[in-house]
Design a protein around this motif. Structure first.
Motif, PDB file in Angstrom:
ATOM      1  N   GLY A 102      44.176  47.125  52.652  1.00 30.77           N
ATOM      2  CA  GLY A 102      43.767  45.728  52.721  1.00 30.77           C
ATOM      3  C   GLY A 102      43.055  45.292  51.453  1.00 30.77           C
ATOM      4  N   PHE A 103      43.109  43.998  51.203  1.00 23.42           N
ATOM      5  CA  PHE A 103      42.588  43.455  49.949  1.00 23.42           C
ATOM      6  C   PHE A 103      41.108  43.738  49.770  1.00 23.42           C
ATOM      7  N   TRP A 104      40.290  43.479  50.801  1.00 21.57           N
ATOM      8  CA  TRP A 104      38.845  43.558  50.613  1.00 21.57           C
ATOM      9  C   TRP A 104      38.350  44.993  50.484  1.00 21.57           C
ATOM     10  N   GLN A 105      38.991  45.922  51.172  1.00 24.26           N
ATOM     11  CA  GLN A 105      38.621  47.322  50.955  1.00 24.26           C
ATOM     12  C   GLN A 105      38.980  47.760  49.540  1.00 24.26           C
ATOM     13  N   ARG A 106      40.153  47.387  49.075  1.00 25.06           N
ATOM     14  CA  ARG A 106      40.576  47.775  47.731  1.00 25.06           C
ATOM     15  C   ARG A 106      39.704  47.129  46.659  1.00 25.06           C
ATOM     16  N   ALA A 107      39.170  45.947  46.948  1.00 21.30           N
ATOM     17  CA  ALA A 107      38.329  45.257  45.966  1.00 21.30           C
ATOM     18  C   ALA A 107      36.891  45.757  45.981  1.00 21.30           C
ATOM     19  N   LEU A 108      36.349  46.048  47.159  1.00 24.58           N
ATOM     20  CA  LEU A 108      34.928  46.397  47.262  1.00 24.58           C
ATOM     21  C   LEU A 108      34.645  47.875  47.035  1.00 24.58           C
ATOM     22  N   MET A 109      35.455  48.742  47.588  1.00 19.06           N
ATOM     23  CA  MET A 109      35.120  50.164  47.564  1.00 19.06           C
ATOM     24  C   MET A 109      34.980  50.728  46.149  1.00 19.06           C
ATOM     25  N   PRO A 110      35.833  50.348  45.173  1.00 20.30           N
ATOM     26  CA  PRO A 110      35.602  50.845  43.807  1.00 20.30           C
ATOM     27  C   PRO A 110      34.263  50.396  43.230  1.00 20.30           C
ATOM     28  N   VAL A 111      33.827  49.194  43.576  1.00 21.06           N
ATOM     29  CA  VAL A 111      32.536  48.707  43.097  1.00 21.06           C
ATOM     30  C   VAL A 111      31.409  49.570  43.663  1.00 21.06           C
ATOM     31  N   VAL A 226      31.590  37.793  32.612  1.00 21.69           N
ATOM     32  CA  VAL A 226      33.017  38.114  32.565  1.00 21.69           C
ATOM     33  C   VAL A 226      33.871  36.910  32.937  1.00 21.69           C
ATOM     34  N   VAL A 227      33.438  36.153  33.938  1.00 25.96           N
ATOM     35  CA  VAL A 227      34.274  35.075  34.471  1.00 25.96           C
ATOM     36  C   VAL A 227      34.019  33.751  33.766  1.00 25.96           C
ATOM     37  N   ALA A 228      32.746  33.416  33.541  1.00 25.34           N
ATOM     38  CA  ALA A 228      32.424  32.061  33.073  1.00 25.34           C
ATOM     39  C   ALA A 228      32.366  31.926  31.557  1.00 25.34           C
ATOM     40  N   LEU A 229      32.095  32.998  30.841  1.00 23.83           N
ATOM     41  CA  LEU A 229      31.897  32.881  29.396  1.00 23.83           C
ATOM     42  C   LEU A 229      33.102  32.304  28.655  1.00 23.83           C
ATOM     43  N   PRO A 230      34.335  32.734  28.943  1.00 27.39           N
ATOM     44  CA  PRO A 230      35.472  32.142  28.219  1.00 27.39           C
ATOM     45  C   PRO A 230      35.579  30.626  28.419  1.00 27.39           C
ATOM     46  N   LEU A 231      35.291  30.161  29.641  1.00 33.05           N
ATOM     47  CA  LEU A 231      35.365  28.725  29.909  1.00 33.05           C
ATOM     48  C   LEU A 231      34.280  27.970  29.149  1.00 33.05           C
ATOM     49  N   LEU A 232      33.074  28.542  29.117  1.00 31.80           N
ATOM     50  CA  LEU A 232      31.985  27.892  28.392  1.00 31.80           C
ATOM     51  C   LEU A 232      32.263  27.856  26.896  1.00 31.80           C
ATOM     52  N   ALA A 269      44.815  50.138  39.812  1.00 36.64           N
ATOM     53  CA  ALA A 269      45.161  48.888  40.495  1.00 36.64           C
ATOM     54  C   ALA A 269      44.025  48.400  41.380  1.00 36.64           C
ATOM     55  N   ASP A 270      43.328  49.348  42.029  1.00 36.23           N
ATOM     56  CA  ASP A 270      42.187  48.961  42.868  1.00 36.23           C
ATOM     57  C   ASP A 270      41.009  48.540  41.999  1.00 36.23           C
ATOM     58  N   CYS A 271      40.788  49.247  40.894  1.00 36.25           N
ATOM     59  CA  CYS A 271      39.690  48.886  39.990  1.00 36.25           C
ATOM     60  C   CYS A 271      39.885  47.478  39.430  1.00 36.25           C
ATOM     61  N   ALA A 272      41.138  47.081  39.236  1.00 32.64           N
ATOM     62  CA  ALA A 272      41.406  45.747  38.707  1.00 32.64           C
ATOM     63  C   ALA A 272      40.958  44.650  39.668  1.00 32.64           C
ATOM     64  N   LEU A 273      40.867  44.983  40.956  1.00 31.72           N
ATOM     65  CA  LEU A 273      40.444  43.995  41.957  1.00 31.72           C
ATOM     66  C   LEU A 273      38.927  43.901  42.076  1.00 31.72           C
ATOM     67  N   ALA A 274      38.215  44.726  41.310  1.00 32.86           N
ATOM     68  CA  ALA A 274      36.761  44.777  41.439  1.00 32.86           C
ATOM     69  C   ALA A 274      36.095  43.446  41.110  1.00 32.86           C
ATOM     70  N   LEU A 275      36.708  42.623  40.286  1.00 31.28           N
ATOM     71  CA  LEU A 275      36.140  41.299  40.002  1.00 31.28           C
ATOM     72  C   LEU A 275      35.985  40.487  41.278  1.00 31.28           C
ATOM     73  N   PHE A 276      36.912  40.679  42.223  1.00 31.58           N
ATOM     74  CA  PHE A 276      36.821  39.963  43.494  1.00 31.58           C
ATOM     75  C   PHE A 276      35.848  40.663  44.447  1.00 31.58           C
ATOM     76  N   GLY A 277      35.676  41.972  44.270  1.00 35.52           N
ATOM     77  CA  GLY A 277      34.777  42.700  45.144  1.00 35.52           C
ATOM     78  C   GLY A 277      33.316  42.582  44.767  1.00 35.52           C
TER      79      GLY A 277
END
Length: 310
Positions: A102-111, A226-232, A269-277
């Motif tokens: 599942g998405f949330w396990q794959r995103a959170l557990m690596p974090v 990581v997320v906001a700096l490029p936009l700013l 692939a799971d580590c890549a989802l860490a931004l969401f986790g």
């Protein structure tokens, strides 16, 4: 040497009110002894009570405490005994390969596991000169005489992290302990649903990390970089040199973020989802702190436990 059930080792299953088929399966396995622990005494957790019940029935020189959700590789018990013997260890614990879905396990557990690797480096845990102590209850092997000398689980009866506290107790008593990531020994699926994962980490995070509020603040700052700096950069700066300089800062922050998460030992692939986790991790840190410090109680598997202040 052939390790035979009933000759070289015994298997005790402490069934603490399981609601699946664990008991029925265990009762139909030849040579397996199923125990029914009494209700936990006042001040005890269900798990500590179950493990203490099994330990007092066990006959071996070594005890291996493990969970029902673990899958052991062939020969892992023999190899663990050899590792403990060669290292003159009284306690050996393995961190298993984590299986997630599942998405949330794959995103959170690596974090979570990357943060655990930073807080409890296996090298320091295994170093007698270091005060850092840790163990994983999914594979926790102890020498019988050392276990009872420190009081075993009766010495940490109300702990919500009995594995961590037991390892700390061993280290304080000057027993050598070992801890490492061991995908060669076992794997586990800790949680069957996102809801169970949220409940489990809410119970544990405030105990696992010394400063949960500070950690949440730092990780949210990392995420904003990581997320906001490029936009700013694009919105506030027009000069190319300014943009390139700040984008270099962003690239460094991105590299640091994923380098840290890579320490979780999860697939890329799971580590890549860490931004969401990461936002969920920070929210769970806050929720865990609130339950432990403000409400002073947590709920786990249908039971409510008092925490006291941490």
């Amino acid at each position: 040497e052939d390790f035979r059930l009933g000759t070289h080792w015994e298997l005790l299953v402490a069934d603490d009110h399981s609601t699946d088929c664990t008991r029925a399966i265990a009762e139909h396995m030849e040579g397996v002894t199923v125990l029914s622990p009494d209700e936990p005494p006042q001040g005890w957790t269900g798990k500590a009570n179950a493990l203490w019940t099994a330990a007092r029935r066990a006959q071996g020189e070594w005890f291996l405490f493990t969970d029902a959700d673990t899958v052991h590789e062939p020969g892992d018990l023999k190899r663990a005994l050899e590792e403990a013997g060669s290292g003159h260890l009284a306690l050996l614990s393995y961190s298993p390969r984590q299986r997630v879905s599942g998405f949330w396990q794959r995103a959170l557990m690596p974090v979570v596991f990357s943060e655990l690797a930073l807080a409890y480096p296996p090298g320091k845990v295994s170093d007698p000169a270091s005060r850092v102590a840790a163990a994983n209850g999914q594979f926790l092997m102890v020498r019988r005489n050392a276990y009872f000398e420190v009081g075993g689980h009766s010495a940490v009866p109300g702990s919500l992290l009995e594995d961590l506290d037991l390892a700390a107790l061993f280290k304080r008593r000057r027993y050598s302990i070992g801890f490492r990531y061991a995908p060669d020994a076992l794997s586990t699926r800790m949680y069957r649903s996102a809801g169970a994962m949220v409940e489990g980490w809410t119970k544990n995070l405030a105990r696992l990390f010394a400063q949960p509020l500070l950690l949440a603040a730092w990780r949210m700052l990392d995420l904003l970089l990581v997320v906001a700096l490029p936009l700013l950069v694009w919105a506030l700066f027009s000069h190319p040199l300014q943009r390139y300089a700040l984008l270099a800062v962003w690239a460094h922050a991105l590299w640091r973020f994923f380098s840290r998460v890579a320490g979780s030992n999860f697939p890329a692939a799971d580590c890549a989802l860490a931004l969401f986790g990461m936002p969920l991790f920070c929210m769970l840190l806050l929720r865990s702190w609130f339950d432990h410090v403000i409400r002073r109680r947590v709920v786990w598997k249908g039971r409510q436990y008092s925490t006291g202040r941490i």
